[in-house]
Scaffold this motif. Sequence first.
Motif, PDB file in Angstrom:
ATOM      1  N   PHE A   1      45.434  25.587  38.885  1.00  0.00           N
ATOM      2  CA  PHE A   1      45.826  25.872  40.256  1.00  0.00           C
ATOM      3  C   PHE A   1      46.623  27.177  40.344  1.00  0.00           C
ATOM      4  CE2 PHE A   1      48.480  25.670  44.014  1.00  0.00           C
ATOM      5  CZ  PHE A   1      47.507  25.425  44.965  1.00  0.00           C
ATOM      6  N   GLY A   2      47.550  27.352  39.410  1.00  0.00           N
ATOM      7  CA  GLY A   2      48.375  28.557  39.412  1.00  0.00           C
ATOM      8  C   GLY A   2      47.536  29.812  39.277  1.00  0.00           C
ATOM      9  N   THR A   3      46.547  29.758  38.415  1.00  0.00           N
ATOM     10  CA  THR A   3      45.689  30.931  38.208  1.00  0.00           C
ATOM     11  C   THR A   3      44.869  31.238  39.466  1.00  0.00           C
ATOM     12  OG1 THR A   3      45.557  30.442  35.850  1.00  0.00           O
ATOM     13  CG2 THR A   3      43.870  31.905  36.780  1.00  0.00           C
TER      14      THR A   3
ATOM     15  N   MET B   1      46.788  40.116  49.231  1.00  0.00           N
ATOM     16  CA  MET B   1      47.770  41.196  49.341  1.00  0.00           C
ATOM     17  C   MET B   1      47.133  42.567  49.189  1.00  0.00           C
ATOM     18  SD  MET B   1      51.219  39.697  47.659  1.00  0.00           S
ATOM     19  CE  MET B   1      52.225  40.861  48.563  1.00  0.00           C
TER      20      MET B   1
ATOM     21  N   ARG C   1      53.873  30.137  53.417  1.00  0.00           N
ATOM     22  CA  ARG C   1      54.881  30.008  52.349  1.00  0.00           C
ATOM     23  C   ARG C   1      56.253  30.501  52.792  1.00  0.00           C
ATOM     24  NH1 ARG C   1      51.116  30.475  47.028  1.00  0.00           N
ATOM     25  NH2 ARG C   1      49.377  29.450  48.070  1.00  0.00           N
TER      26      ARG C   1
ATOM     27  N   THR D   1      46.766  37.671  45.180  1.00  0.00           N
ATOM     28  CA  THR D   1      46.641  39.094  44.865  1.00  0.00           C
ATOM     29  C   THR D   1      45.535  39.732  45.705  1.00  0.00           C
ATOM     30  OG1 THR D   1      47.361  38.649  42.600  1.00  0.00           O
ATOM     31  CG2 THR D   1      46.281  40.765  43.006  1.00  0.00           C
TER      32      THR D   1
ATOM     33  N   GLN E   1      48.285  22.684  36.382  1.00  0.00           N
ATOM     34  CA  GLN E   1      49.149  23.761  36.880  1.00  0.00           C
ATOM     35  C   GLN E   1      48.587  25.128  36.493  1.00  0.00           C
ATOM     36  OE1 GLN E   1      53.180  22.790  35.626  1.00  0.00           O
ATOM     37  NE2 GLN E   1      53.071  20.858  36.760  1.00  0.00           N
ATOM     38  N   MET E   2      47.962  25.199  35.310  1.00  0.00           N
ATOM     39  CA  MET E   2      47.331  26.450  34.911  1.00  0.00           C
ATOM     40  C   MET E   2      46.151  26.765  35.838  1.00  0.00           C
ATOM     41  SD  MET E   2      45.601  27.650  31.304  1.00  0.00           S
ATOM     42  CE  MET E   2      44.265  26.448  31.314  1.00  0.00           C
TER      43      MET E   2
ATOM     44  N   GLU F   1      47.232  32.542  42.203  1.00  0.00           N
ATOM     45  CA  GLU F   1      47.693  33.910  41.967  1.00  0.00           C
ATOM     46  C   GLU F   1      46.554  34.899  42.211  1.00  0.00           C
ATOM     47  OE1 GLU F   1      50.718  34.744  41.409  1.00  0.00           O
ATOM     48  OE2 GLU F   1      50.476  36.875  40.941  1.00  0.00           O
ATOM     49  N   THR F   2      45.367  34.539  41.763  1.00  0.00           N
ATOM     50  CA  THR F   2      44.189  35.402  41.943  1.00  0.00           C
ATOM     51  C   THR F   2      43.912  35.630  43.432  1.00  0.00           C
ATOM     52  OG1 THR F   2      43.289  34.383  39.950  1.00  0.00           O
ATOM     53  CG2 THR F   2      41.785  35.721  41.278  1.00  0.00           C
TER      54      THR F   2
ATOM     55  N   LEU G   1      34.790  37.246  41.340  1.00  0.00           N
ATOM     56  CA  LEU G   1      35.745  37.030  40.241  1.00  0.00           C
ATOM     57  C   LEU G   1      35.673  35.624  39.674  1.00  0.00           C
ATOM     58  CD1 LEU G   1      38.989  38.755  41.618  1.00  0.00           C
ATOM     59  CD2 LEU G   1      37.243  39.716  40.109  1.00  0.00           C
TER      60      LEU G   1
ATOM     61  N   GLN H   1      47.969  31.632  51.925  1.00  0.00           N
ATOM     62  CA  GLN H   1      48.501  32.307  50.733  1.00  0.00           C
ATOM     63  C   GLN H   1      49.807  33.044  51.001  1.00  0.00           C
ATOM     64  OE1 GLN H   1      45.851  30.453  49.080  1.00  0.00           O
ATOM     65  NE2 GLN H   1      46.846  31.845  47.628  1.00  0.00           N
ATOM     66  N   LEU H   2      49.967  33.557  52.209  1.00  0.00           N
ATOM     67  CA  LEU H   2      51.175  34.348  52.469  1.00  0.00           C
ATOM     68  C   LEU H   2      52.089  33.739  53.520  1.00  0.00           C
ATOM     69  CD1 LEU H   2      49.758  38.004  52.558  1.00  0.00           C
ATOM     70  CD2 LEU H   2      50.686  36.729  50.619  1.00  0.00           C
TER      71      LEU H   2
ATOM     72  N   VAL I   1      37.166  33.918  36.052  1.00  0.00           N
ATOM     73  CA  VAL I   1      38.310  33.013  36.114  1.00  0.00           C
ATOM     74  C   VAL I   1      37.938  31.692  35.440  1.00  0.00           C
ATOM     75  CG1 VAL I   1      39.808  31.706  37.676  1.00  0.00           C
ATOM     76  CG2 VAL I   1      39.236  34.083  38.195  1.00  0.00           C
TER      77      VAL I   1
END
Lengths: 209, 209, 209, 209
Positions: A173-175, A185, A125, A182, A170-171, A178-179, A195, A121-122, A199
Amino acid sequence: MNCHSYFRIFLGGDIVVKKDKPKYKQIIDAAVIVIAENGYHQAQVSKIAKQAGVADGTIYLYFKNKEDILISVFQEKMGVFVSKLEEIISRDLSAPTKMGLMIESHFELLAGDTHLAIVTQLELRQSNHEIRLKINNVLREYLKLMDEILVKGIEDGEFDRTMDIRLARQMVFGTMDETITTWVMNDHKYDLVELAPQVQRLLLKGMQA
Amino acid sequence: MNCHSYFRIFLGGDIVVKKDKPKYKQIIDAAVIVIAENGYHQAQVSKIAKQAGVADGTIYLYFKNKEDILISVFQEKMGVFVSKLEEIISRDLSAPTKMGLMIESHFELLAGDTHLAIVTQLELRQSNHEIRLKINNVLREYLKLMDEILVKGIEDGEFDRTMDIRLARQMVFGTMDETITTWVMNDHKYDLVELAPQVQRLLLKGMQA
Amino acid sequence: MNCHSYFRIFLGGDIVVKKDKPKYKQIIDAAVIVIAENGYHQAQVSKIAKQAGVADGTIYLYFKNKEDILISVFQEKMGVFVSKLEEIISRDLSAPTKMGLMIESHFELLAGDTHLAIVTQLELRQSNHEIRLKINNVLREYLKLMDEILVKGIEDGEFDRTMDIRLARQMVFGTMDETITTWVMNDHKYDLVELAPQVQRLLLKGMQA
Amino acid sequence: MNCHSYFRIFLGGDIVVKKDKPKYKQIIDAAVIVIAENGYHQAQVSKIAKQAGVADGTIYLYFKNKEDILISVFQEKMGVFVSKLEEIISRDLSAPTKMGLMIESHFELLAGDTHLAIVTQLELRQSNHEIRLKINNVLREYLKLMDEILVKGIEDGEFDRTMDIRLARQMVFGTMDETITTWVMNDHKYDLVELAPQVQRLLLKGMQA
DNA sequence: AATGAATGAGTTTTCATTCAT
DNA sequence: AATGAATGAAAACTCATTCAT
């Protein structure tokens, strides 16, 4: 020359056969730990070698170069996600159920390996264009499986037939991405898997027929 | 000495007042172009200076260091997104309409500056932890405005009152981000803005009451 | 063209006449403070200008370059030592007494200006070869006066006539220098002037007939 | 693992054990030559590497950074002075004789290596505060040995019991240092060792009971 | 006389990769 | 197969000095 030897040559010569040897996985796992604990830009080959308990030069008996290690890390780890998703798809379930299981299993796999979560995730990239393109190629296999679920959902009349499959994917995978990011992080300080149902609900409502 | 000059001094000495000088924006714009065309890791300070038409040393009259340039790029450019969103929020419109306008305007701003799109979606993400944390602080302002729309939608009874606002926001942002990144990685070969209505529809359906 | 204008041209054109102007001394004094407080390598021209309350460019109306500032600092300050020593020599005293007064006055001047002591004993010695050669030329005048005392002492039969004057002078200067430097490096935490009588006794005993 | 290897690990990890390897001394010697011939500020690491016949990067296998090279140069070379002085002190001689031998041997060592003399008397003094503090720590060991001679001289009734040992040592060291520096600045154009007896006589006379 | 914005040359250090053993 | 010592290319930043105003 059989099918396998063909692929061996095609995929990069004698290195492929080394994927089965213990040191190959040893180095991959060392890379995940070193990258997670030191960050992408502080993950020198020598650190990975030390963590793996081999000499620097030994790395190059199993990987073409540093880039090859990073892509292999993603490939090997992503393989687990793909296998899991293939298994879910093969089951006799509705598309929404499959989608829900996918989200849950994706979250579970990363919640169960926070080092890996940090890396995918971090840290990974931060890699350059070239590596990220190759990583995306690996990811594409996973996204194709997602598309299969979406297609089935539309065919079964459970998902909105007018929606653009690519956008829907894309929605989804993107969601998820991002979840998870976050969550990473925030130092994994809450339960990611908990969660998943919410979702799912948000995403499925968006796509439903 | 008025309120503004007080803050200028308070907020970081000599460099802050230079934001108004023409060379400041000149260097910011040069950085976007150089990063977009050469990639993050090939965007040397000397290249940025050359593109801006100033000497290398001049950069350091306006920016503390290279990191400061990168963060300022994000800050300055993100400022436009924030202003636009503030303007949308201030209008007397329903939450779903505002959400739709936000998506559309976000897409439009990036579709209108492909260099910037490359920089924010691909290149700036290669920066190290420290820079990314600072970038995230800038981004947070934008996300807070998104939350305002979601809160209003729930209060007005237009969005599902049971949904988790944070997750909803992650869905909205994650979907937009993934959509835009995919568009950038496909070399902007299709029209991003045209996708906005479908993205809106998917997202709003997921959130509606 | 009189004698003075000859020297003006010889010594570097129109800058010489500026030695009398207030900003000349202002900059010299600023340099001593800045070098003492920041160290030789952190004494940038811009810092000296700021301390002197003038613009960077103004420095160059009074000094040819940075090196010229440093040499002038030494020259101006050393001038006080030379004057003092000349005054001592002119008096009707025995050579050993003159020597004692010289040591005492040398110690007093530096004990009374710790900034200057730091600059001459520690910081200015970090300058490069070229500057140090020029500083030594300035110092030579002072050393010549020392030699005068030694010669008189030998002529008067008070100093050992078989000793090498150059070596004796190196002993006197080396001992004073080392004593003062040690005092500076110990942050002036004891009284330098109090040491003068003992230093005198050691040195004079070594040289006496 | 014996006592020595324990200390090696304790005193600073991997680099310490490398002091025995040939390239360590090779680089030290190269540094002395390069600094003497080019001056402190023109002694780039790449020049030292070239002189040593190794790659730039190799330097960093043996030294932490450039500062470490400079301090090591002083440490290694000063070690010879310390050993020699220890040997002199260990002999059954009078304090004045020991003092004389010390001066003579100190002069001989530097007269025999003019490169080293340039480096210690002129160039290394241009280094910054931090390096000079570390150099002074190394020097302190040598000065302590000097003190031993002075103490013995006083105890034996050969040196003036009323003199301040610290001042006497500053006289001895300051005189030697000034004598050598003057010789170096005069391009070694006269014989330094020949001066030793006169320097001894001056100093010993000053200190005698 | 004074300013201060602009200039641009110059160096340490890291680290992926090689190759002799 | 494994080692690890050696390699060498590459870039941010400082600061003395200039010169248009």
